[in-house]
Design a protein around this motif. Structure first.
Motif, short mmCIF file in Angstrom:
data_model
loop_
_atom_site.label_atom_id
_atom_site.label_comp_id
_atom_site.label_asym_id
_atom_site.label_seq_id
_atom_site.Cartn_x
_atom_site.Cartn_y
_atom_site.Cartn_z
N VAL A 114 12.60 0.18 10.88
CA VAL A 114 14.02 -0.16 11.05
C VAL A 114 14.88 0.83 10.28
O VAL A 114 15.94 1.24 10.74
CB VAL A 114 14.28 -1.61 10.58
CG1 VAL A 114 15.78 -1.91 10.54
CG2 VAL A 114 13.57 -2.61 11.49
N PHE A 115 14.39 1.24 9.11
CA PHE A 115 15.14 2.22 8.32
C PHE A 115 15.11 3.58 9.02
O PHE A 115 14.06 4.06 9.43
CB PHE A 115 14.52 2.35 6.93
CG PHE A 115 15.13 3.44 6.09
CD1 PHE A 115 16.39 3.30 5.57
CD2 PHE A 115 14.44 4.62 5.86
CE1 PHE A 115 16.96 4.30 4.81
CE2 PHE A 115 14.99 5.63 5.10
CZ PHE A 115 16.26 5.48 4.57
N GLY A 116 16.28 4.19 9.19
CA GLY A 116 16.36 5.48 9.87
C GLY A 116 16.45 5.29 11.38
O GLY A 116 16.13 4.23 11.92
N ASP A 117 16.88 6.34 12.06
CA ASP A 117 17.06 6.26 13.52
C ASP A 117 16.18 7.26 14.24
O ASP A 117 16.55 7.82 15.25
CB ASP A 117 18.53 6.52 13.87
CG ASP A 117 19.38 5.27 13.69
OD1 ASP A 117 18.89 4.18 14.04
OD2 ASP A 117 20.51 5.38 13.20
N GLN A 118 14.98 7.49 13.70
CA GLN A 118 14.09 8.45 14.34
C GLN A 118 13.65 7.93 15.71
O GLN A 118 13.62 6.74 15.96
CB GLN A 118 12.87 8.75 13.45
CG GLN A 118 11.95 7.57 13.19
CD GLN A 118 12.29 6.84 11.91
OE1 GLN A 118 13.45 6.61 11.62
NE2 GLN A 118 11.27 6.46 11.15
N GLU A 119 13.28 8.87 16.59
CA GLU A 119 12.82 8.51 17.93
C GLU A 119 11.54 7.68 17.81
O GLU A 119 10.72 7.88 16.93
CB GLU A 119 12.55 9.77 18.74
CG GLU A 119 13.82 10.50 19.18
CD GLU A 119 14.67 9.68 20.13
OE1 GLU A 119 14.09 9.05 21.05
OE2 GLU A 119 15.89 9.62 19.94
N TYR A 120 11.39 6.75 18.76
CA TYR A 120 10.19 5.93 18.79
C TYR A 120 9.90 5.60 20.24
O TYR A 120 10.83 5.53 21.05
CB TYR A 120 10.39 4.65 17.94
CG TYR A 120 9.16 4.27 17.17
CD1 TYR A 120 8.76 5.03 16.08
CD2 TYR A 120 8.37 3.18 17.55
CE1 TYR A 120 7.61 4.70 15.37
CE2 TYR A 120 7.23 2.85 16.85
CZ TYR A 120 6.85 3.62 15.76
OH TYR A 120 5.70 3.32 15.06
N PRO A 121 8.63 5.40 20.64
CA PRO A 121 8.32 5.15 22.06
C PRO A 121 9.14 4.00 22.63
O PRO A 121 9.26 2.94 22.00
CB PRO A 121 6.82 4.83 22.04
CG PRO A 121 6.31 5.52 20.82
CD PRO A 121 7.41 5.45 19.81
N GLU A 122 9.67 4.22 23.84
CA GLU A 122 10.59 3.24 24.42
C GLU A 122 9.92 1.90 24.66
O GLU A 122 10.55 0.85 24.48
CB GLU A 122 11.16 3.78 25.73
CG GLU A 122 12.25 2.88 26.30
CD GLU A 122 12.94 3.47 27.50
OE1 GLU A 122 14.03 4.03 27.32
OE2 GLU A 122 12.38 3.39 28.61
N ASP A 123 8.64 1.89 25.07
CA ASP A 123 8.00 0.59 25.34
C ASP A 123 7.91 -0.25 24.07
O ASP A 123 8.10 -1.48 24.12
CB ASP A 123 6.61 0.80 25.97
CG ASP A 123 5.66 1.58 25.08
OD1 ASP A 123 6.15 2.39 24.27
OD2 ASP A 123 4.43 1.39 25.21
N ILE A 124 7.68 0.39 22.92
CA ILE A 124 7.65 -0.34 21.64
C ILE A 124 9.05 -0.84 21.32
O ILE A 124 9.25 -2.00 20.90
CB ILE A 124 7.13 0.55 20.50
CG1 ILE A 124 5.71 1.03 20.79
CG2 ILE A 124 7.20 -0.18 19.16
CD1 ILE A 124 4.67 -0.05 20.76
#
Length: 591
Positions: A114-124
């Motif tokens: 939750v901390f930070g706005d780094q990219e993460y897989p959309e399905d997750i």
């Protein structure tokens, strides 16, 4: 003191120093600095730094805390030590010295940070959307969305519009996409449809004497996913007005949309006086009916310099009267590397290539194969028409404009992006007007509506009876902003004879019209006022103002590209009992 909080996590300031307060929220980040624990506590309103050292009675509990645990913290507000203040945070001048901690909700190991706005897989992100929505940028976007809708409502009411809610369960109606159908238990074998738009209802409101309607309307379309539309559902600012001309609609809506953009543009310039660009002109100049006017590149017809020239491919094409050569100017693109890059891009788009001429020092007559084929005199003629010189280039597309205008528009966009000609820190709004009433469907081999079938043709019944349908323009209009269509509307066809004739040209009989649009058709028999309106895409407007190109970044619980809700597990199977109640038997495709 309140059970959970005396203040929010965004409220504490210098004026609270010395007070004992209670906060509740999520452990955003926990840092251990040499045995002193710093807990950044977050709630909807902000973030407060809380400090627990070994002397604190809550230190042992603080050591057990992990990210995203929900806790209540009591403590005394104190000034941050010199040099540790954070002017970027509203609470950044103070901190809370912890005296007591109560764990309200422990969190399992997180599937995504939750901390930070780094990219993460959309399905997750979609499966754990409740976590995703805690992230700062997305949380802010959703709050901005709500504020934008509030601004729309306030401005619409200021213009004398009243908000109505139209039905969600309605009849199936052709709006250009498949309906979502809802089976009726009470009427076996019959179905409701979710509204693709409140089009007929808002027109019926005008028949009913309500003069100015608006609604933040949910709309449902069972269509394949698109980059600029969420699958399944979207929201629009839906508008209708009685006793109006096209100019009246423009006068009412232009200040509303401009004002909303100005409210949330964060100082970026917003168009004051919107240009009105005819549809045909938009295609010829920009290769798009939703042009990005931030891009200064304007295409031109340069057929004459190529007619009878040594460049035989274009010269032969121009022997056909309908064919033309269009130029896409590229100021600052006058080097072979860029021209070759554009040529390769065109081939990647399924084209044979992209002809070009570029101008460089010592070759003022132009360089490249086209320049050599047509000669210096014709090359100079092109340069003068396009106002190009040394350091510039031009690209050329030839054939039937009806077939190549979309590709030409893509090339214009590519030139603007590659040469950094587009001023991305502004909002350029425009009306696109005079849409064709009809188009020829190659697929169905017949004339069909090109836009909204309920629009009034320019020239009304006389035009329908005397003109070639493909030459008839309609009182239809769009709003374009930065390359997106953000609204569409029209003056409505409120005369029964004109309505029937308009549909007959598109292959519908009067019986079809009565059957499919019976309510509206009947209403037109009993004193129909001239009326018109539009619908603006809330999701696209919010997307533009939030500075993103992904609609999922401004929507609470979106589906994925396969129209699946990964959080709630929709669509899902239903029980045999439910199907029996609806008198439905499944006929599933064989794998």
């Amino acid at each position: 003191m309140h059970r959970y909080r005396s203040h929010t996590c965004g409220a504490l300031r210098d004026s609270h120093i010395g007070e004992t307060v209670r906060l509740s929220g999520w452990c955003h980040r926990i840092r251990d600095h040499g045995g002193v624990l710093f807990i950044d506590l977050r709630d909807h309103y902000g973030l407060t730094q809380c400090v627990a050292d070994p002397d604190s009675p809550a230190f042992k509990t603080a050591e057990t805390l992990r990210s995203e645990w929900v806790v209540r913290i009591d403590g005394k507000v104190r000034k941050r030590p010199a040099g540790t203040d954070n002017p970027e945070l509203p609470t950044g001048m103070v901190e809370l010295y912890v005296s007591e901690i109560e764990v309200l909700g422990a969190a399992d190991e997180l599937p995504m940070p939750v901390f930070g706005d780094q990219e993460y897989p959309e399905d997750i992100r979609l499966r754990y959307r409740f976590l995703d929505l805690r992230r700062e940028t997305l949380h802010k976007n959703i709050m901005t969305r709500g504020a934008i809708i509030d601004s729309m409502r306030k401005r619409m009411k200021g213009q004398g519009f009243f908000e109505f809610q139209t039905p969600i369960l309605t009849a199936s109606s052709p709006e250009g996409a498949r309906d979502f159908l809802v089976p009726s238990r009470i009427h076996p074998g019959k179905f409701y449809a979710l509204p693709q738009a409140p089009q007929q209802y808002k027109q019926l409101l005008m028949m009913s004497g309500f003069d100015r309607y608006f609604q933040i309307a949910p709309c449902f379309r069972d269509e394949d996913p698109r980059a600029d539309r969420l699958p399944g559902e979207f929201y629009q600012l839906d508008v209708e007005m009685s006793f109006v001309t096209q100019d009246d609609v423009f006068a009412a809506m232009e200040p509303v949309i401009t004002g909303v953009f100005e409210d949330f543009a964060e100082g970026k310039p917003v168009t004051k006086n919107w240009p009105r660009i005819p549809f045909a002109e938009a295609l010829r100049k920009y290769g798009s009916d939703k042009p990005d006017l931030r891009n200064p590149v304007i295409m031109q017809n340069v057929s004459e310099p190529f007619r009878g020239s040594g460049f035989k491919i274009f010269a032969r094409m121009l022997e056909e009267p309908k064919n033309e050569v269009w130029a896409i100017p590229a100021p600052g693109g006058g080097n072979r590397a860029f021209c070759d890059r554009m040529n390769s891009w065109a081939q990647g788009e399924g084209q044979p290539g992209l002809g070009y001429i570029f101008w460089r020092e010592g070759e003022e007559s132009g360089a490249g194969p086209l320049a050599k084929n047509i000669g210096p005199e014709r090359t100079k003629q092109i340069a003068e028409q396009l106002k190009l010189g040394v350091g510039d280039a031009a690209f050329f597309v030839a054939g039937d404009p009806q077939k190549f205008w979309k590709f030409a528009g893509l090339a214009r966009t590519r030139v603007g992006e590659e040469l950094n000609l587009i001023d991305k820190d502004r909002f350029e709004l425009a009306w696109i007007v005079d849409f064709p009433m009809y188009e020829y469907s190659e697929e169905e081999k017949k004339v069909d509506f090109s836009h909204n079938p309920f629009s009034m043709p320019q020239g009304e019944l006389e035009a329908l009876e005397t003109q070639d349908p493909l030459t008839i323009k309609a009182f239809q209009y769009d709003i374009a902003c930065n390359g997106y269509e953000i609204a569409s509307g029209g003056i409505r066809n409120h005369r029964p004879k004109t309505m029937v004739k308009a549909f007959e040209i598109a292959g519908y009989s009067e019986t079809d019209v009565v059957e499919r649009f019976g309510g509206l058709y009947r209403a037109f028999q009993y004193g129909a006022p001239p009326h018109g309106g539009m619908a603006a895409g809330v999701d696209r407007i919010v997307m533009l103002l939030c500075g993103t190109t992904n609609l999922r970044e401004i929507s609470l619980f979106p589906m994925n590209q396969r129209a699946e809700d990964l959080l709630m597990g929709a669509p899902s199977e239903v029980t045999a009992k439910q199907l029996r109640e609806l008198h439905i038997r499944l006929n599933l495709p064989q794998n």
